[in-house]
Design a protein around this motif. Sequence first.
Motif, PDB file in Angstrom:
ATOM      1  N   ALA A 276       0.832  -1.118  -0.027  1.00  0.00           N
ATOM      2  CA  ALA A 276       0.152   0.104  -0.136  1.00  0.00           C
ATOM      3  C   ALA A 276       0.671   1.421   0.004  1.00  0.00           C
ATOM      4  O   ALA A 276       0.606   2.178  -0.846  1.00  0.00           O
ATOM      5  N   LEU A 277       2.123   1.256   0.875  1.00  0.00           N
ATOM      6  CA  LEU A 277       2.785   2.319   0.856  1.00  0.00           C
ATOM      7  C   LEU A 277       3.484   2.694  -0.341  1.00  0.00           C
ATOM      8  O   LEU A 277       3.347   3.740  -0.853  1.00  0.00           O
ATOM      9  N   LEU A 278       4.073   1.810  -1.069  1.00  0.00           N
ATOM     10  CA  LEU A 278       4.639   1.999  -2.352  1.00  0.00           C
ATOM     11  C   LEU A 278       3.767   2.047  -3.404  1.00  0.00           C
ATOM     12  O   LEU A 278       4.118   3.152  -4.455  1.00  0.00           O
ATOM     13  N   PHE A 411      17.846  -4.680   3.717  1.00  0.00           N
ATOM     14  CA  PHE A 411      16.796  -5.025   4.358  1.00  0.00           C
ATOM     15  C   PHE A 411      15.433  -5.010   3.510  1.00  0.00           C
ATOM     16  O   PHE A 411      15.420  -5.990   2.746  1.00  0.00           O
ATOM     17  N   ASP A 412      14.598  -4.094   3.526  1.00  0.00           N
ATOM     18  CA  ASP A 412      13.646  -3.792   2.761  1.00  0.00           C
ATOM     19  C   ASP A 412      12.765  -2.455   2.658  1.00  0.00           C
ATOM     20  O   ASP A 412      13.405  -1.536   3.383  1.00  0.00           O
ATOM     21  N   LEU A 413      11.870  -2.230   1.983  1.00  0.00           N
ATOM     22  CA  LEU A 413      11.568  -0.918   1.652  1.00  0.00           C
ATOM     23  C   LEU A 413      10.704  -0.175   3.120  1.00  0.00           C
ATOM     24  O   LEU A 413      11.103   1.153   3.535  1.00  0.00           O
ATOM     25  N   THR A 414       9.907  -1.216   3.704  1.00  0.00           N
ATOM     26  CA  THR A 414       9.467  -0.885   4.848  1.00  0.00           C
ATOM     27  C   THR A 414      10.246   0.018   5.891  1.00  0.00           C
ATOM     28  O   THR A 414      10.045   1.042   6.430  1.00  0.00           O
ATOM     29  N   VAL A 415      11.182  -1.002   6.174  1.00  0.00           N
ATOM     30  CA  VAL A 415      12.338  -0.458   7.140  1.00  0.00           C
ATOM     31  C   VAL A 415      12.972   0.640   6.744  1.00  0.00           C
ATOM     32  O   VAL A 415      13.165   1.681   7.686  1.00  0.00           O
ATOM     33  N   ALA A 416      13.236   0.866   5.469  1.00  0.00           N
ATOM     34  CA  ALA A 416      13.936   2.032   5.000  1.00  0.00           C
ATOM     35  C   ALA A 416      13.042   3.510   5.107  1.00  0.00           C
ATOM     36  O   ALA A 416      13.641   4.324   5.481  1.00  0.00           O
ATOM     37  N   VAL A 417      11.750   3.436   4.859  1.00  0.00           N
ATOM     38  CA  VAL A 417      10.784   4.369   4.966  1.00  0.00           C
ATOM     39  C   VAL A 417      10.838   4.709   6.149  1.00  0.00           C
ATOM     40  O   VAL A 417      10.696   5.979   6.727  1.00  0.00           O
ATOM     41  N   GLU A 418      10.503   3.618   7.354  1.00  0.00           N
ATOM     42  CA  GLU A 418      10.366   3.802   8.792  1.00  0.00           C
ATOM     43  C   GLU A 418      11.600   4.662   9.345  1.00  0.00           C
ATOM     44  O   GLU A 418      11.559   5.827   9.950  1.00  0.00           O
TER      45      GLU A 418
END
Length: 569
Positions: A276-278, A411-418
């Motif tokens: 959803a975020l991406l 890691f992944d996108l979620t970790v990067a955005v957070e």
Amino acid sequence: MLALHRFQPRLIQALRGYSRGQLIADLGAGLTVGIVALPLAMAFAIASGLKPEQGIFTAVIAGFLISALGGSNVQIGGPAGAFIVIVYGIQAQYGLANLLIATMLAGVLLFVLGLLRLGALVRYIPVGVVIGFTNGIAVLIGLSQLKDLLGLRIEKMPADFFAQIAALWSHLHTVNLAALALGLGSLALVVVWPKSYRMPSPPHGLLEKVKRHAAQVPGTVIALALATLTARVLGLEVETIGSRFGGIPQSLPGFDLPSFDWAGVKQLLMPTLTIALLGAIESLLCARVADNMSDLPRHDPNQELMAQGVANFVAPLFGGMPATGTIARTSTNVRSGARTPVAGMVHALTLLAVVLVAAPLAVHVPLAALAGILLFVAWNMGEWHEFARLRQFKLPYRAVVLGSFVLTVVFDLTVAVEAGLLMACGFFILRMGNLFRIEPMPLPEPLPGVQVMQAYGALFFGAVGKLESLPEQMAPGTRVLVLEMHRLVSLDSTGVDTLKQLARTLRRRGIALVLADPNEQPLSLLKRAGLEEILGAECIVATLGEALGLARRTVEGRPAPGRTAMAEA
């Protein structure tokens, strides 16, 4: 009561007064984009660990719905390169059924975000975070294509970055030179193929006219056709769509409800949020790019999110993958003359017609050629010049960009955005705290026993340390401290509590505190927090002149203002 966004697709508005000229322009743009989208849809699906038809059906179904229901005149939706790494990782860890369910849940979330008018929130993600994870995804896409580009005999690529590098390194001895030649040739052809939007208009000379006609056919289609023909004529032993997937079905996709297991669904929170975020970020960034490329009405971000939600809920019911707005195809749509969402709907129907007519030809397409095309997509996707520009910026921006980039890759996108958001917020708090100042204010005529300080900026939890040290700066014999607040633009509850503690500390030392000329927001909070009862109502005045008059009377021997109230407090 919370106001919900009205569901009103841009198509309804665009069809009012729809003309024959607009229809011709939309048909031409839709056909062009449909041809461009065909190889990309297959390539994105294969790179994501799915079947090529899943990418095509996503482009058909989601692409049609995003155009028909969206909030942009020219947005083209479908499978996107940004999703390759995300989809591959989710599918590898949770399985295909759970990937489809996570995509549907993400669709519901996207629709709700649009319904609640939260589309504008995506714009609050710092540009450094977006650049960091976009470049990180581009690196991962390029890395994932090396297996097919080199023709390595790896049964299944792992999803982890370091495991991928290890797998590639350990299988380098299995490199297929024929596949490598086809892949590099396809990449080179896509790079050098003429782009119609870069040509002079009108064309000058025979060569320019030939280039303009050639540019009407996308370079990706030419690369696939030549690579397929070369492999067939020379009998090259390379892996193809047919040898790996058995071809593409020459039929419409069938409806299939994914098996639903509540125990498994509870584990899909992070995959759902990631998709959803991406999807929200990519689609709204793409729509903003399209707005800047044309003179058409600007997009409606909330309607766009609602359309993305519907598309991502429906596409998995037919085996589709996550979809979002795509910058490359949207840009092609704009440059091809599209005027309304009809062009995007034509693009989807064009893809469907190609599948129904020419699907058997896809079995001979070499996977190395698709890998070469995706390397070009990955290179164009990354904003590599931003890394070169980092030396022009200070440490906080560099840390946000590089931190988001490294975390996306490792890691992944979620970790990067957070983490990127946390770093950006932390640096913002630090910067705002440094901007807050308390400085002595010179007076035309010195007043013995009176010290005047002036506050600048925002007094919030990140800046209260400068206020806490104020009592130690008082000169001997000071009886009144006037705090001039005209340039204090903002105050939070921590700042109010610190002012209360400052008043108590000064009172114990026999010094009265007077607040002068507070702005509307600080004054409102001061009153609601009860500071008037602690200081005394007479100690919060509208002008500096009133404050100095009050201080003069106190120094001349009258009781310090607010003494009784302060003592009781």
